[in-house]
Design an enzyme around this catalytic site. Structure first.
Site, PDB file in Angstrom:
ATOM      1  CG  ASP A   8     -29.068 -21.746   5.167  1.00 38.46           C
ATOM      2  OD1 ASP A   8     -29.184 -21.423   3.968  1.00 38.46           O
ATOM      3  OD2 ASP A   8     -28.335 -21.122   5.958  1.00 38.46           O
ATOM      4  CD  GLU A  66     -29.529 -21.108  -0.866  1.00 40.20           C
ATOM      5  OE1 GLU A  66     -28.942 -20.178  -0.285  1.00 40.20           O
ATOM      6  OE2 GLU A  66     -30.014 -20.983  -2.019  1.00 40.20           O
ATOM      7  CG  ASP A 121     -25.859 -20.596   8.813  1.00 38.74           C
ATOM      8  OD1 ASP A 121     -25.550 -20.516   7.616  1.00 38.74           O
ATOM      9  OD2 ASP A 121     -25.068 -20.299   9.735  1.00 38.74           O
ATOM     10  CG  HIS A 156     -19.886  10.316  -1.304  1.00 39.96           C
ATOM     11  ND1 HIS A 156     -19.471  10.964  -2.445  1.00 39.96           N
ATOM     12  CD2 HIS A 156     -20.134   9.034  -1.672  1.00 39.96           C
ATOM     13  CE1 HIS A 156     -19.456  10.133  -3.458  1.00 39.96           C
ATOM     14  NE2 HIS A 156     -19.860   8.941  -3.028  1.00 39.96           N
ATOM     15  CD  GLU A 163     -21.303   2.426  -4.406  1.00 36.57           C
ATOM     16  OE1 GLU A 163     -21.942   1.392  -4.079  1.00 36.57           O
ATOM     17  OE2 GLU A 163     -21.848   3.469  -4.793  1.00 36.57           O
TER      18      GLU A 163
END
Length: 459
Positions: free
Chosen positions: A9, A50, A124, A264, A340
């Site tokens: 990672d 990475e 990580d 919704h 959202e």
């Protein structure tokens, strides 16, 4: 031939910003940690870190046994797909890093697998230890590392078994391949091993690889690396309880946890097709939206299978969720990860207005999930938090049918992850206001899309 697992990672606090990587080499058979590597690399992007973690892990494996085969597990979809040859390497800064990784061991002896972030805690933690050391003006020291403590017990996660979160199509297929390989080696008995279902075996044939693409934008890195050879063996395995059958589930495929996904009801902005995300005016439902909520509540009450209601914190979802929950006699629990996308400067604008005012920004946004609207949030960032929310909810509601009241992007993201579809599939789904979709998540790592954009209850 000896087999190693390499988990790697990298991270950047700023992207680009102060960056570091971590890598661990594990014995595939015993789950024993054989080597750790970590390094603070200065200012760099996530992708550079990475890739450097991958190179360090492969080099550590090569140092242990140059003839070994290596199975690489990373939570960077970009690196996994590029090194597997399924995605082209377009960024000029990524090409030399990928070439360096490819030179460490013959390609025929290296395989790659994407895993969720929570399955990559050891690497990580090493990367974060390296960044913390860099902040202090030091390099990472193996003697000060506690990253091994974050690694799951060898038997619990199955160090030698490909894994993935429930709901990622690639995860079930990887486990199916492992089962089939075991059968061909004489470990199976006429089919899948215990714990594998017909759905997993069917998925092994062809799986479309999905999202979480994080394109690199710039690079600046520097030398040296720390490597630790270890010998700590951990063991033990946890039994997995079989949850009851949920929404439309088939009993022969095992017992899933099921998310019923409700967009919704309408707001005043919905029929105008205006961007309405987390960063805008947070509108409430319109009269039409409130009527839609009443109708969907009646439909769900008639079905009678929803056992819990979880909602985005935004007002339009809370209103919809409260209407449904009151009809079902349930409480509403809020989940921040279901909000959202934040559309930034585009909040409240129509697509045509954005195209007129910021055509270049819109084109870039449509072309890449890593690009955010000015001042907003990218689809890649949304994917990260939706995946995390999914895992929290699956843990909290194992075997239950849960109604998630949320928005267009989170619902589409859950659907595309379940299907293993690419990021651009977000633009190829229709989700009406107050529509219902459903995804069942199985213990073998598979997911099944059972319903999409159902609006029969509104007619």
């Amino acid at each position: 031939m000896r087999e190693f697992i390499v988990e790697a990672d990298g991270g950047s606090r700023g992207n680009p910003g102060p960056a570091g990587y971590g890598a661990v080499v594990i014995d595939a058979e015993s789950g024993e940690t054989l080597a750790e590597a970590a390094e603070y690399i200065g200012v760099a992007t996530n992708n550079v870190a990475e890739y450097k973690g991958l190179v360090a892990g492969l080099k550590a494996a090569h140092a242990l046994d140059p003839a070994a085969s290596v199975h690489v597990r990373m939570d960077s979809k970009l690196v996994v797909e590029q090194m597997s040859g399924r995605w082209k390497i377009k960024h000029p800064d990524m090409k030399p890093l990928a070439a360096e990784a490819a030179r460490v061991l013959p390609g025929t002896r290296v395989t790659y697998e994407w895993i969720p972030r929570e399955k990559n805690k050891h690497a990580d933690r090493l990367a974060n230890e390296a960044m913390d050391a860099g902040k202090r003006g030091e390099q990472w020291s193996p003697s000060a590392s506690t990253a091994e403590l974050d690694r799951p017990a060898a038997g619990a996660s199955g160090a030698g078994t490909p894994a993935g979160p429930p709901g990622d199509a690639a995860a079930g297929a990887a486990k199916a391949r492992a089962a089939l390989a075991g059968a061909s080696a004489g470990r199976g008995t006429g089919g899948a091993e215990a714990g594998f279902t017909a759905s997993a075996l069917g998925a092994a044939g062809a799986v479309a690889q999905g999202a979480d693409v994080r394109a690199a934008r710039s690079v600046a890195a520097g030398g040296g690396s720390g490597v630790s050879l270890g010998g700590t063996t951990t063991g033990g395995a946890a039994a997995t309880a079989v949850p009851p059958v949920g929404w439309g589930a088939s009993a022969d495929l095992g017992a899933p946890a099921t998310f019923v996904l409700l967009r919704h009801g309408e707001t005043p902005l919905t029929p105008q097709k205006r961007f309405s995300g987390s960063g805008g005016s947070n509108p409430s439902l319109s009269d039409v939206g409130r009527e839609q909520a009443v109708r969907v509540a009646a439909a769900l009450a008639a079905r009678g299978t929803v056992q819990a209601v979880v909602s985005s914190p935004l007002l339009r979802c809370q209103e919809t969720a409260r209407t449904v929950a009151a009809r079902l006699g349930l409480d509403v629990h809020l989940e921040e990860g279901l909000r959202e996308t934040d559309f930034g400067d585009w909040e409240g604008l129509t697509f045509a207005e954005v195209r007129e005012r910021q055509p270049d920004a819109l084109t870039a946004w449509l072309a890449s999930p890593d690009v955010a609207p000015p001042g907003g949030e990218s689809f890649a960032e949304v994917t990260t938090r939706v995946e995390a929310a999914r895992e929290r909810l699956l843990t909290a509601h194992a075997g239950r049918t849960v109604l998630l009241v949320t928005h267009v992007t989170p619902i589409k993201t859950l659907v595309r992850l379940a299907l293993g579809a690419p990021p651009e599939s977000l633009f190829r789904m229709e989700l009406s206001a107050a529509s219902l979709s459903a995804v069942a998540y199985y213990a073998d790592g598979n997911a099944s899309l059972r319903l999409l954009n159902d609006t029969a209850h509104l007619r």
